[in-house]
Scaffold this motif. Structure first.
Motif, PDB file in Angstrom:
ATOM      1  N   ARG A 140      -5.137   6.011  -5.231  1.00 40.36           N
ATOM      2  CA  ARG A 140      -5.989   6.080  -4.058  1.00 40.36           C
ATOM      3  C   ARG A 140      -7.151   5.104  -4.248  1.00 40.36           C
ATOM      4  O   ARG A 140      -7.902   5.210  -5.222  1.00 40.36           O
ATOM      5  CB  ARG A 140      -6.531   7.502  -3.848  1.00 40.36           C
ATOM      6  CG  ARG A 140      -5.472   8.557  -3.610  1.00 40.36           C
ATOM      7  CD  ARG A 140      -4.752   8.352  -2.274  1.00 40.36           C
ATOM      8  NE  ARG A 140      -3.807   9.441  -2.001  1.00 40.36           N
ATOM      9  CZ  ARG A 140      -2.538   9.424  -2.382  1.00 40.36           C
ATOM     10  NH1 ARG A 140      -2.069   8.380  -3.073  1.00 40.36           N
ATOM     11  NH2 ARG A 140      -1.728  10.417  -2.087  1.00 40.36           N
TER      12      ARG A 140
ATOM     13  N   LEU B 154       0.825  -1.208   0.000  1.00 38.27           N
ATOM     14  CA  LEU B 154       0.000   0.000   0.000  1.00 38.27           C
ATOM     15  C   LEU B 154       0.860   1.259   0.000  1.00 38.27           C
ATOM     16  O   LEU B 154       0.446   2.312  -0.500  1.00 38.27           O
ATOM     17  CB  LEU B 154      -0.930  -0.009   1.215  1.00 38.27           C
ATOM     18  CG  LEU B 154      -2.002  -1.108   1.240  1.00 38.27           C
ATOM     19  CD1 LEU B 154      -2.722  -1.109   2.577  1.00 38.27           C
ATOM     20  CD2 LEU B 154      -2.981  -0.926   0.085  1.00 38.27           C
TER      21      LEU B 154
ATOM     22  N   ARG C  82       0.528   4.273  -2.788  1.00 41.65           N
ATOM     23  CA  ARG C  82       0.157   5.637  -2.373  1.00 41.65           C
ATOM     24  C   ARG C  82       1.166   6.644  -2.920  1.00 41.65           C
ATOM     25  O   ARG C  82       0.789   7.729  -3.381  1.00 41.65           O
ATOM     26  CB  ARG C  82       0.078   5.710  -0.852  1.00 41.65           C
ATOM     27  CG  ARG C  82      -0.473   7.034  -0.340  1.00 41.65           C
ATOM     28  CD  ARG C  82      -0.734   6.984   1.157  1.00 41.65           C
ATOM     29  NE  ARG C  82      -1.326   8.236   1.613  1.00 41.65           N
ATOM     30  CZ  ARG C  82      -2.627   8.506   1.553  1.00 41.65           C
ATOM     31  NH1 ARG C  82      -3.466   7.603   1.049  1.00 41.65           N
ATOM     32  NH2 ARG C  82      -3.108   9.658   1.988  1.00 41.65           N
ATOM     33  N   ARG C  83       2.435   6.295  -2.881  1.00 42.52           N
ATOM     34  CA  ARG C  83       3.457   7.196  -3.421  1.00 42.52           C
ATOM     35  C   ARG C  83       3.309   7.371  -4.930  1.00 42.52           C
ATOM     36  O   ARG C  83       3.695   8.407  -5.483  1.00 42.52           O
ATOM     37  CB  ARG C  83       4.846   6.655  -3.079  1.00 42.52           C
ATOM     38  CG  ARG C  83       5.187   6.759  -1.591  1.00 42.52           C
ATOM     39  CD  ARG C  83       6.537   6.141  -1.300  1.00 42.52           C
ATOM     40  NE  ARG C  83       6.902   6.304   0.110  1.00 42.52           N
ATOM     41  CZ  ARG C  83       7.972   5.739   0.666  1.00 42.52           C
ATOM     42  NH1 ARG C  83       8.799   4.993  -0.075  1.00 42.52           N
ATOM     43  NH2 ARG C  83       8.225   5.939   1.948  1.00 42.52           N
TER      44      ARG C  83
END
Length: 540
Positions: free
Chosen positions: A226, A217, A221-222
């Motif tokens: 989303r 995750l 996210r980086r």
């Protein structure tokens, strides 16, 4: 940078993570043998339980997710939202389906153990069932790991997917070390295990797989992704994915049915051996040998083919036959520089490898693993070729042909396994291993015959010639290593440190001899695979 150079660079990044994970996996296997022993019903009980999550994850959707996701995400990337809605729908569906399935499968643990564990020993069955209740929740986290990892791969972020298993192995290692530090008995019989021992061993294994999935995750996210729940599967191009999924599911069913037979035959051999007071390779021993067998494949072939798969998916979509054939040849030739000497090393030094890694006194248990390791290693190259041919057809979203290949491989191997059940228990596992290696050869022949029908000649004659030019110096170097070990005397490798030093020496001799010999014989893949490393060394 050339196409080959780009693939080599991506492959080296993945191979670094895979190498680290596999080294830690070997350490984990060593400690596990120290806790369970290399043979016997206790070891088989844990092997059955801890393999069930893999079996049912694959049966439910493992192969489907791997085969479908990258081509579909690549296709969805052309959508106005860059494929975000498609990925969110896939994640929503996967999380829901696998959460429900995991609960149902875990509840069925007693039945599942009896399917895979053919023994009349009540204590062994009870122990395997207790292990299974704790291990089966891994199914959900395997699925989550695959979905998240393939999203990263489709966006050319290969590293996190290959490095996440490092965390998993570290946690599993912590559990095994704690087991030893707490003074629990090692090599205990099935009836001697208490609740705390079971929870520590199986529980740490499951926690490790959970962390492996959840840590992905962070890079997602980086990357800017989303997650939001999006329900429904219409309108995002899943029709073709469903067709691929159907054939992939059928192939996995065939494979798992074959594994049921293998598991029952090998656990029955352990039961017979236990009744007669014999030490023979059973299911656990077979899996330790398979762990060594798959090491060169995982380090080299999987890393290279994973990098090529996204490229082949793009080329297939554009109908660029020349690029497809070029990538296919790269997938065949680039692993050869490491695989050929690796096979020779595994075959010639199998007893020394197993005695060093899984040090036991007496060595009869580790020699049982070596007995399986030799015939398995003869199938390393064709195993990789089958893997590559499957990815070629998956790039076209064609899973029917991989299904046919799987039927041939599993069918032949299962027939040999059934025949092995008629042999003496001391020979059963080795016959099973030989049957599997032969099946991989047949699968590779069929796979590339069908590829030739699809895109024309791919130059297999030249590929085989390259492998032979590598095999000659590898065999010469390997036999020289055998001679040197014998001249040095048997006492040189009587302990783990001595064995490790000997293996390091002969391994270096074999690899250097193969590379130098191959260079003299004109094998250009030596430079292509090692070029990125050499350039970094020069810059450093």
């Amino acid at each position: 940078m050339t196409s080959t150079g780009a693939v080599a660079r991506s492959s080296l990044v993945m191979a670094a993570g895979t190498f680290t994970s596999r080294v830690l996996g070997l350490v984990r296997a060593v400690l596990l043998v120290g806790v369970l022993g290399a043979t016997g019903l206790t070891a088989d009980a844990f092997q059955v339980a801890n393999t069930l999550p893999n079996n049912f994850y694959l049966l439910l959707a493992g192969g489907i997710l791997n085969a479908v996701l990258v081509p579909q995400i690549v296709k969805a990337s052309s959508h106005p939202d860059g494929g975000a809605e498609f990925v969110n729908r896939i994640l929503t569906l996967a999380v829901t389906v696998f959460l429900v399935a995991t609960v149902l499968i875990t509840a069925a643990a007693p039945l599942l153990v009896r399917v895979f564990f053919d023994t009349s020993d009540a204590d062994a069955l009870a122990l395997a069932t207790a292990f299974a209740y704790l291990c089966l929740p891994q199914v959900f986290f395997y699925a989550l790991y695959t979905v998240l990892g393939q999203v990263l791969n489709a966006n050319n972020r290969f590293g996190p997917y290959m490095w996440a298993p490092v965390l998993a192995n570290l946690i599993a290692l912590a559990g095994l070390i704690a087991f030893r530090r707490l003074g629990y008995p090692v090599g205990a019989a099935p009836g001697e295990w208490d609740r705390s021992m079971i929870w520590l061993l199986a529980g740490s294994a499951t926690v490790s797989i959970a962390v492996q999935a959840l840590c992905l995750l962070i890079p997602l996210r980086r990357m800017g992704f989303r997650f939001r729940a999006v329900w429904g599967v219409r309108g995002v191009g899943l029709g073709s994915a469903s067709r691929v999924a159907m054939w992939t599911f059928a192939a996995v069913v065939v494979s798992q049915l074959g594994y049921v037979v293998t598991s029952r035959v090998l656990t029955r051999a352990s039961t017979i051996a236990d009744e007669r007071g014999l030490t023979v390779p059973g299911l656990f021993s077979f899996q330790q040998a398979f762990l060594l067998f798959v090491l060169p494949h995982s380090l080299v072939t999987v890393s290279i083919v994973t990098a090529l798969f996204t490229r082949m998916s793009h080329a297939a979509r554009e109908r660029d036959t020349g690029e497809l054939v070029g990538d296919l040849r790269r997938g065949l030739l680039m692993p050869a520089v490491v695989l050929v000497p690796g096979v020779v090393f595994g075959v010639l030094f199998a007893p020394l490898v197993t005695r060093t890694l899984f040090f036991q006194n007496p060595t009869v248990q580790t020699d049982a693993i070596a007995l399986v390791m030799v015939p398995l290693f003869l199938g390393v190259v064709p195993y990789g070729w089958v893997y590559l041919s499957e990815r070629f057809f998956y790039a076209f979203e064609d899973a029917r042909i991989p299904f046919l290949v799987q039927c041939l491989v599993t069918g032949f191997a299962t027939v040999v396994t059934l025949l092995a059940s008629l042999a003496a228990p001391t020979r059963t596992a080795a016959v099973v291993a030989g049957g599997q290696s032969t099946a991989y050869v047949l699968g590779a022949v069929l796979g590339f015959a069908l590829i030739r029908r699809r895109v024309g000649p791919v130059g297999l004659g030249g590929v085989v010639g390259t492998y032979l030019r590598l095999l000659v110096p590898a065999l010469v170097s390997g036999l020289l290593g055998v001679l040197l070990v014998r001249l040095a005397g048997p006492g040189l490798a009587d302990d783990r440190l001595g064995g490790a030093l000997v293996l390091a020496g002969v391994g270096t001799l074999l690899m250097v001899g193969t590379v130098l010999g191959a260079h003299l014989l004109g094998v250009r893949q030596v430079g292509e695979l090692l070029g990125p490393v050499l350039r970094r060394v020069r810059r450093g």
